[in-house]
Design a protein around this motif. Structure first.
Motif, short mmCIF file in Angstrom:
data_model
loop_
_atom_site.label_atom_id
_atom_site.label_comp_id
_atom_site.label_asym_id
_atom_site.label_seq_id
_atom_site.Cartn_x
_atom_site.Cartn_y
_atom_site.Cartn_z
N SER A 149 0.77 -1.24 0.00
CA SER A 149 0.00 0.00 0.00
C SER A 149 0.80 1.30 0.00
CB SER A 149 -0.96 0.02 1.20
OG SER A 149 -1.92 -1.00 1.12
N PRO A 150 2.02 1.34 0.57
CA PRO A 150 2.71 2.63 0.62
C PRO A 150 2.84 3.35 -0.71
CG PRO A 150 3.76 1.12 2.14
CD PRO A 150 2.73 0.34 1.39
N ALA A 151 3.06 2.61 -1.79
CA ALA A 151 3.17 3.27 -3.11
C ALA A 151 1.86 3.95 -3.48
CB ALA A 151 3.56 2.25 -4.17
N GLN A 152 0.73 3.30 -3.20
CA GLN A 152 -0.59 3.89 -3.50
C GLN A 152 -0.83 5.10 -2.62
OE1 GLN A 152 -3.81 3.05 -1.25
NE2 GLN A 152 -4.29 5.02 -2.18
N ILE A 153 -0.52 4.98 -1.34
CA ILE A 153 -0.73 6.10 -0.42
C ILE A 153 0.16 7.28 -0.80
CG2 ILE A 153 -0.56 6.84 1.99
CD1 ILE A 153 -1.20 3.92 2.78
N ARG A 154 1.42 6.98 -1.12
CA ARG A 154 2.34 8.05 -1.52
C ARG A 154 1.82 8.77 -2.77
NH1 ARG A 154 8.92 7.71 -2.39
NH2 ARG A 154 9.14 9.80 -3.28
N HIS A 155 1.34 8.01 -3.75
CA HIS A 155 0.82 8.63 -4.96
C HIS A 155 -0.35 9.54 -4.63
CE1 HIS A 155 -0.10 9.17 -9.17
NE2 HIS A 155 -1.32 8.68 -8.99
N SER A 156 -1.22 9.09 -3.73
CA SER A 156 -2.37 9.92 -3.34
C SER A 156 -1.91 11.20 -2.66
CB SER A 156 -3.29 9.13 -2.40
OG SER A 156 -3.92 8.08 -3.10
N VAL A 157 -0.92 11.08 -1.77
CA VAL A 157 -0.39 12.27 -1.09
C VAL A 157 0.17 13.25 -2.12
CG1 VAL A 157 1.43 13.09 0.45
CG2 VAL A 157 0.05 11.09 1.09
N GLU A 158 0.91 12.73 -3.09
CA GLU A 158 1.53 13.61 -4.09
C GLU A 158 0.48 14.18 -5.04
OE1 GLU A 158 4.51 10.97 -5.60
OE2 GLU A 158 5.96 11.53 -4.03
N GLN A 159 -0.61 13.45 -5.29
CA GLN A 159 -1.70 14.00 -6.11
C GLN A 159 -2.32 15.23 -5.45
OE1 GLN A 159 -4.01 10.20 -6.82
NE2 GLN A 159 -4.28 11.15 -8.82
N LEU A 160 -2.25 15.29 -4.13
CA LEU A 160 -2.77 16.45 -3.40
C LEU A 160 -1.80 17.63 -3.44
CD1 LEU A 160 -4.17 14.61 -0.24
CD2 LEU A 160 -5.52 15.65 -2.07
N GLY A 161 -0.65 17.41 -4.08
CA GLY A 161 0.35 18.46 -4.16
C GLY A 161 1.24 18.55 -2.94
N LEU A 162 1.27 17.47 -2.15
CA LEU A 162 2.05 17.44 -0.92
C LEU A 162 3.26 16.54 -1.07
CD1 LEU A 162 -1.02 17.08 1.44
CD2 LEU A 162 0.26 19.17 0.98
N ARG A 163 4.25 16.72 -0.22
CA ARG A 163 5.46 15.92 -0.28
C ARG A 163 5.36 14.74 0.68
NH1 ARG A 163 10.82 19.34 0.29
NH2 ARG A 163 9.92 19.67 2.38
N TRP A 164 5.68 13.57 0.17
CA TRP A 164 5.66 12.34 0.96
C TRP A 164 6.60 12.45 2.15
CZ3 TRP A 164 2.87 8.52 2.30
CH2 TRP A 164 3.37 7.25 2.58
N THR A 165 7.74 13.07 1.95
CA THR A 165 8.73 13.18 3.02
C THR A 165 8.32 14.18 4.10
OG1 THR A 165 9.94 14.77 1.63
CG2 THR A 165 10.71 12.47 1.63
N ASP A 166 7.21 14.89 3.89
CA ASP A 166 6.67 15.75 4.95
C ASP A 166 5.81 14.97 5.94
OD1 ASP A 166 7.93 18.03 4.13
OD2 ASP A 166 6.24 18.79 2.95
N THR A 167 5.70 13.65 5.73
CA THR A 167 5.01 12.79 6.69
C THR A 167 5.91 12.65 7.92
OG1 THR A 167 3.99 11.57 4.87
CG2 THR A 167 3.91 10.56 7.07
N LYS A 168 5.50 13.26 9.03
CA LYS A 168 6.34 13.31 10.22
C LYS A 168 5.93 12.30 11.30
CE LYS A 168 8.64 16.70 8.48
NZ LYS A 168 10.00 16.44 7.91
N ILE A 169 4.66 11.89 11.28
CA ILE A 169 4.15 10.94 12.28
C ILE A 169 3.30 9.90 11.58
CG2 ILE A 169 2.68 10.65 14.31
CD1 ILE A 169 3.41 13.51 15.12
N LEU A 170 3.52 8.63 11.93
CA LEU A 170 2.68 7.52 11.45
C LEU A 170 1.93 6.92 12.63
CD1 LEU A 170 1.73 5.45 9.30
CD2 LEU A 170 3.77 4.10 9.87
N LEU A 171 0.62 6.81 12.48
CA LEU A 171 -0.25 6.20 13.49
C LEU A 171 -0.94 4.98 12.89
CD1 LEU A 171 -1.94 9.49 14.80
CD2 LEU A 171 0.10 8.36 15.71
N SER A 172 -1.49 4.13 13.76
CA SER A 172 -2.17 2.92 13.29
C SER A 172 -3.52 2.78 13.97
CB SER A 172 -1.33 1.67 13.59
OG SER A 172 -0.09 1.71 12.91
N SER A 173 -4.48 2.22 13.24
CA SER A 173 -5.78 1.91 13.83
C SER A 173 -5.73 0.60 14.61
CB SER A 173 -6.85 1.78 12.74
OG SER A 173 -7.08 3.02 12.11
N GLN A 174 -4.94 -0.35 14.13
CA GLN A 174 -4.84 -1.66 14.75
C GLN A 174 -3.67 -2.43 14.17
OE1 GLN A 174 -7.44 -4.59 12.66
NE2 GLN A 174 -8.92 -2.91 12.61
#
Length: 286
Positions: free
Chosen positions: A67-92
């Motif tokens: 999934s990371p490739a899909q999520i990264r593409h979505s983030v970049e489609q929003l015009g945002l930088r993947w490397t600006d992801t500073k915190i990762l959280l999890s639901s479970q």
């Protein structure tokens, strides 16, 4: 000795379940704004959320190993930088929400924060899960252990972690507030509220419960979820909150479709009733 160890490992992996991945777990959809600084960057059913701030962004859920490739593409489609992801959280700490964590951390160098109860499972790649049928995944480091009602703050945005155990020991519902058109909205992202098939809630026929206190945990979870104020209803799976049906309505009705307090409370009560039905069934077969 090395040969014996290799054969033992081979046998271990050969006995692990191999489950078909539903198509909606990997089928991408265009990312979109939900409300305020909260965006959807997941697939058709495996939800991932991006909270943007002036100090970087927070990602909730890394999903499958692929999934990371899909999520990264979505983030970049929003015009945002993947490397600006500073915190990762999890639901479970199940593979469909956490298997991609190691890759996200490798690519972004984000801080990984996980609820107590799920930390060991994340660090072991699922090997220490109380349900032995759960698929394994790449282990990931954990930088901060969270506890019930801990907060995560970045760039002026605060998210609260609510421990809602049962589905996993550290299953987490995330809450935050967004601000839209002068209105403050309460967001609830449900982590999980169901029982996987075959998981024992009580000791029966010589088999122990999945873990001590699992029924107390589920009771706590439903009490917590029922008490949360909710305007915007979201979850770890799109199916929790009728994602696809709401997206169909979006062109005509606009972003107001995400405001669904009645749907939230109805869903919580329905899942609580399903849980009690399963518990009663297991008690009758004891």
């Amino acid at each position: 000795m090395k040969i014996r160890l290799f054969l033992a490992l081979l046998l271990t992996f050969a006995t692990l379940p191999c489950r078909a991945v539903p198509a909606d777990w990997t089928t991408p959809i265009a990312p979109f704004k939900i409300s305020g600084n909260l965006y959807y960057v997941g697939s058709r059913d495996l939800a991932a959320y991006l909270i943007t701030t002036p100090k970087g962004n927070i990602l909730i859920n890394a999903n499958l190993e692929s999934s990371p490739a899909q999520i990264r593409h979505s983030v970049e489609q929003l015009g945002l930088r993947w490397t600006d992801t500073k915190i990762l959280l999890s639901s479970q700490a199940h593979y469909d929400h956490a298997a991609g964590a190691a890759e996200v951390l490798r690519e972004t160098h984000a801080q990984h924060m996980v609820m107590d109860g799920d930390v060991e499972v994340i660090q072991s790649g699922g090997a220490t899960d109380f349900d032995p049928t759960i698929q394994r995944f790449p282990p990931a480091r954990v930088d901060r252990t969270l506890h019930d009602l801990d907060t995560v703050t970045l760039g002026g945005t605060t998210i609260t972690a609510h421990k809602t155990p049962g589905h996993t020991r550290g299953c987490t519902a995330w809450t935050m507030q967004t601000h839209e058109n002068g209105r403050t909205l309460n967001v609830v992202i449900v982590g999980g509220w169901g029982l996987n098939p075959g998981v024992p809630l009580i000791p029966s026929h010589g088999r122990p419960a999945a873990y001590p206190g699992i029924t107390t945990d589920f009771d706590h979870t439903f009490a917590t979820l029922k008490a949360l104020p909710c305007d915007i209803f979201l979850g770890a799976h799109g199916a929790y909150f009728d994602l696809l049906a709401k997206l169909d309505r979006l062109p005509k009705e606009g972003p107001a479709i995400w405001i669904d307090p009645n749907g939230y409370h109805k869903a919580v009560l329905e899942h609580e009733a399903t849980y009690h039905k399963e518990l009663a069934q297991q008690q009758s077969n004891k």
